[in-house]
Design a protein around this motif. Structure first.
Motif, PDB file in Angstrom:
ATOM      1  N   MET A 131      20.835  61.309   5.969  1.00 14.29           N
ATOM      2  CA  MET A 131      20.939  61.241   7.429  1.00 14.29           C
ATOM      3  C   MET A 131      20.029  60.132   7.938  1.00 14.29           C
ATOM      4  O   MET A 131      18.860  60.050   7.549  1.00 14.29           O
ATOM      5  CB  MET A 131      20.526  62.587   8.033  1.00 14.29           C
ATOM      6  CG  MET A 131      20.480  62.619   9.534  1.00 14.29           C
ATOM      7  SD  MET A 131      19.884  64.236  10.129  1.00 14.29           S
ATOM      8  CE  MET A 131      19.594  63.852  11.860  1.00 14.29           C
ATOM      9  N   LYS A 132      20.550  59.297   8.823  1.00 20.16           N
ATOM     10  CA  LYS A 132      19.778  58.198   9.387  1.00 20.16           C
ATOM     11  C   LYS A 132      19.236  58.573  10.759  1.00 20.16           C
ATOM     12  O   LYS A 132      19.720  59.516  11.405  1.00 20.16           O
ATOM     13  CB  LYS A 132      20.643  56.940   9.468  1.00 20.16           C
ATOM     14  CG  LYS A 132      21.226  56.513   8.113  1.00 20.16           C
ATOM     15  CD  LYS A 132      20.143  56.352   7.052  1.00 20.16           C
ATOM     16  CE  LYS A 132      20.725  55.994   5.692  1.00 20.16           C
ATOM     17  NZ  LYS A 132      19.670  55.935   4.640  1.00 20.16           N
ATOM     18  N   ILE A 133      18.267  57.814  11.212  1.00 22.35           N
ATOM     19  CA  ILE A 133      17.589  58.165  12.455  1.00 22.35           C
ATOM     20  C   ILE A 133      18.549  58.171  13.646  1.00 22.35           C
ATOM     21  O   ILE A 133      18.408  58.982  14.574  1.00 22.35           O
ATOM     22  CB  ILE A 133      16.388  57.217  12.687  1.00 22.35           C
ATOM     23  CG1 ILE A 133      15.455  57.810  13.734  1.00 22.35           C
ATOM     24  CG2 ILE A 133      16.860  55.814  13.060  1.00 22.35           C
ATOM     25  CD1 ILE A 133      14.102  57.129  13.778  1.00 22.35           C
ATOM     26  N   GLU A 134      19.564  57.314  13.607  1.00 19.46           N
ATOM     27  CA  GLU A 134      20.527  57.269  14.722  1.00 19.46           C
ATOM     28  C   GLU A 134      21.410  58.527  14.764  1.00 19.46           C
ATOM     29  O   GLU A 134      22.070  58.799  15.787  1.00 19.46           O
ATOM     30  CB  GLU A 134      21.403  56.019  14.634  1.00 19.46           C
ATOM     31  CG  GLU A 134      22.112  55.821  13.322  1.00 19.46           C
ATOM     32  CD  GLU A 134      21.318  54.945  12.333  1.00 19.46           C
ATOM     33  OE1 GLU A 134      21.964  54.347  11.456  1.00 19.46           O
ATOM     34  OE2 GLU A 134      20.072  54.878  12.461  1.00 19.46           O
ATOM     35  N   VAL A 185      10.396  61.831   5.092  1.00 20.70           N
ATOM     36  CA  VAL A 185      10.883  61.101   6.274  1.00 20.70           C
ATOM     37  C   VAL A 185      10.970  62.037   7.481  1.00 20.70           C
ATOM     38  O   VAL A 185      10.577  61.679   8.601  1.00 20.70           O
ATOM     39  CB  VAL A 185      12.252  60.461   5.983  1.00 20.70           C
ATOM     40  CG1 VAL A 185      12.834  59.828   7.237  1.00 20.70           C
ATOM     41  CG2 VAL A 185      12.126  59.432   4.870  1.00 20.70           C
ATOM     42  N   PHE A 186      11.454  63.254   7.254  1.00 22.04           N
ATOM     43  CA  PHE A 186      11.599  64.191   8.366  1.00 22.04           C
ATOM     44  C   PHE A 186      10.245  64.569   8.954  1.00 22.04           C
ATOM     45  O   PHE A 186      10.090  64.650  10.185  1.00 22.04           O
ATOM     46  CB  PHE A 186      12.336  65.448   7.896  1.00 22.04           C
ATOM     47  CG  PHE A 186      12.539  66.466   8.974  1.00 22.04           C
ATOM     48  CD1 PHE A 186      13.445  66.246   9.997  1.00 22.04           C
ATOM     49  CD2 PHE A 186      11.816  67.649   8.976  1.00 22.04           C
ATOM     50  CE1 PHE A 186      13.629  67.184  11.006  1.00 22.04           C
ATOM     51  CE2 PHE A 186      11.996  68.593   9.976  1.00 22.04           C
ATOM     52  CZ  PHE A 186      12.898  68.356  10.989  1.00 22.04           C
ATOM     53  N   LYS A 212      12.950  63.713  20.424  1.00 21.91           N
ATOM     54  CA  LYS A 212      14.337  63.509  19.965  1.00 21.91           C
ATOM     55  C   LYS A 212      14.720  64.544  18.907  1.00 21.91           C
ATOM     56  O   LYS A 212      15.849  65.071  18.916  1.00 21.91           O
ATOM     57  CB  LYS A 212      14.510  62.098  19.411  1.00 21.91           C
ATOM     58  CG  LYS A 212      15.944  61.808  18.939  1.00 21.91           C
ATOM     59  CD  LYS A 212      16.229  60.331  18.906  1.00 21.91           C
ATOM     60  CE  LYS A 212      16.367  59.778  20.307  1.00 21.91           C
ATOM     61  NZ  LYS A 212      16.879  58.387  20.321  1.00 21.91           N
ATOM     62  N   VAL A 213      13.783  64.836  17.999  1.00 25.98           N
ATOM     63  CA  VAL A 213      14.060  65.853  16.982  1.00 25.98           C
ATOM     64  C   VAL A 213      14.317  67.199  17.649  1.00 25.98           C
ATOM     65  O   VAL A 213      15.274  67.905  17.307  1.00 25.98           O
ATOM     66  CB  VAL A 213      12.895  65.957  15.989  1.00 25.98           C
ATOM     67  CG1 VAL A 213      13.107  67.142  15.044  1.00 25.98           C
ATOM     68  CG2 VAL A 213      12.754  64.673  15.177  1.00 25.98           C
TER      69      VAL A 213
END
Length: 368
Positions: A111-114, A185-186, A196-197
């Motif tokens: 999963m990417k940040i976008e 990363v998470f 945002k998360v």
């Protein structure tokens, strides 16, 4: 001599009394085992994983050959199920791995940040459908044979007078996003883009809650797992845990309990620090199921008058201990955690290299 139906109802009543914090005629025994059962009966893991009917048959034969169990937690197994809770790829025995090598979850940033914006703007169901298809190699299609075999596994288990206790797994956004992003990363996301998360988590919850409700209504399980692994207290500060973890568990547990299904808090790793938060969950409706890392005796002290506790014979003891050591620990659990509000089981899962005589000692301990 009791009929199968009478035996089933006797065992189910015993389990339900434990969950309701009442005193049953004896402490129920409800183990979990997948790779152990295959190894115990000499079934290659590649075959066990590829054929859901075989996995059910193997679990039932393994446990019934070792004693009289009241129920089993899972009734069939396929490693693809792990992809549904962690949104990660899984290596299979007989494919990416040797025929009898244990399956492995791949830690990768799929999963990417976008994608947080995709969840927020288009919904979690849109994101999940695309993720299953394009990043998890059409996971939905690969799980169809398992789901098709599930009603037969239910029936085969009940036809032996054994309660299929918690065969379904649901979890919170934290676990799914952490697996999809990868853990390191998470955790950085929680500091760099916390709002945002949280927005993505909040956008995910309506689908997660409705999915849990539909599972309860269509499958009608007695209980289901509300799983927790990477969301454990030991991995996060209290501030982060109270923001990103507990509120979502509370919503999910309350939704499951409202459907008349028992939420089994299958919580791996160490949750000791935050046990008191679980007092906010519905009383005498849930089961706290630690894996041997959480202090189960502290859990009894804090939660004993509020929820049933299940566990927690350690993997190390089942693997390296003696039947006498296993029996002594089980009797201590029955004496100090039970006899009310307690279900005896292993911590988490029975390890693949557990000694069958140790598993038998665990099962037999409830009869003394």
């Amino acid at each position: 001599m009791a009929t199968v139906a009478e035996l089933y109802n006797e065992r189910l009543n015993r389990i339900k009394k434990a969950v309701a914090l009442e005193k049953p005629d004896r402490v129920p025994i409800v183990p979990l085992g997948d790779s152990f059962c295959a190894r115990h009966l000499g079934i290659k893991l590649s075959e066990f994983c590829a054929h859901p009917e075989l996995s059910n048959e193997t679990m039932l034969k393994s446990f019934t050959s070792l004693g009289q169990v009241d129920g089993i937690q899972h009734i069939a197994f396929n490693p693809n199920l792990l992809s549904t809770i962690w949104l990660s790829k899984v290596k299979f025995p007989g494919k990416e791995l040797e025929d009898d090598e244990l399956w492995q979850v791949e830690e990768a940033e799929l999963m990417k940040i976008e994608d947080y914006d995709v969840i927020i703007d288009k919904g979690f169901d849109y994101f999940l459908n695309d993720f299953y298809l394009n990043r998890l190699d059409n996971l939905g299609e690969r799980l169809q044979p398992f789901y098709a075999a599930f009603p037969g596994a239910f029936k085969a288990t009940a036809d032996l007078g054994i309660v299929p206790f918690s065969p379904v797994i649901v979890t919170i956004p934290y676990e799914m996003l952490c697996g999809a992003r990868s853990m390191v990363v998470f955790l950085k996301d929680l500091f760099r883009i916390p709002d945002k998360v949280q927005a993505a988590m909040d956008a995910s919850m309506p689908w997660i809650l409705e999915n849990a409700r539909q599972l309860c209504r269509t499958m009608k399980p007695i209980a289901l797992w509300v799983g927790g692994w990477r969301a454990a207290s030991e991995f996060l500060s209290p501030k982060l845990w109270q923001r990103f973890v507990f509120p979502y568990y509370q919503q999910l547990v309350e939704a499951v309990a409202a459907e008349g299904v028992i939420p089994v808090l299958h919580f791996d790793s160490n949750w000791t620090r935050d046990l008191s938060f679980l007092l906010q969950l519905p009383k005498a409706k849930c089961v706290f199921s630690p894996d041997g890392t959480t202090d189960i005796f502290k859990a009894k002290e804090i939660l004993g008058d509020h929820m049933c506790i299940m566990g927690d014979v350690h993997a190390s003891m089942l693997t390296l201990g003696t039947p006498e050591e296993v029996h002594a620990y089980c009797r201590r659990l029955i004496r100090e955690i039970g006899p009310t509000g307690f279900i005896l089981a292993q911590g988490c899962d029975t390890p693949p290299n557990a000694k069958p005589e140790n598993v038998k000692a665990m099962i037999d301990a409830v009869k003394d």
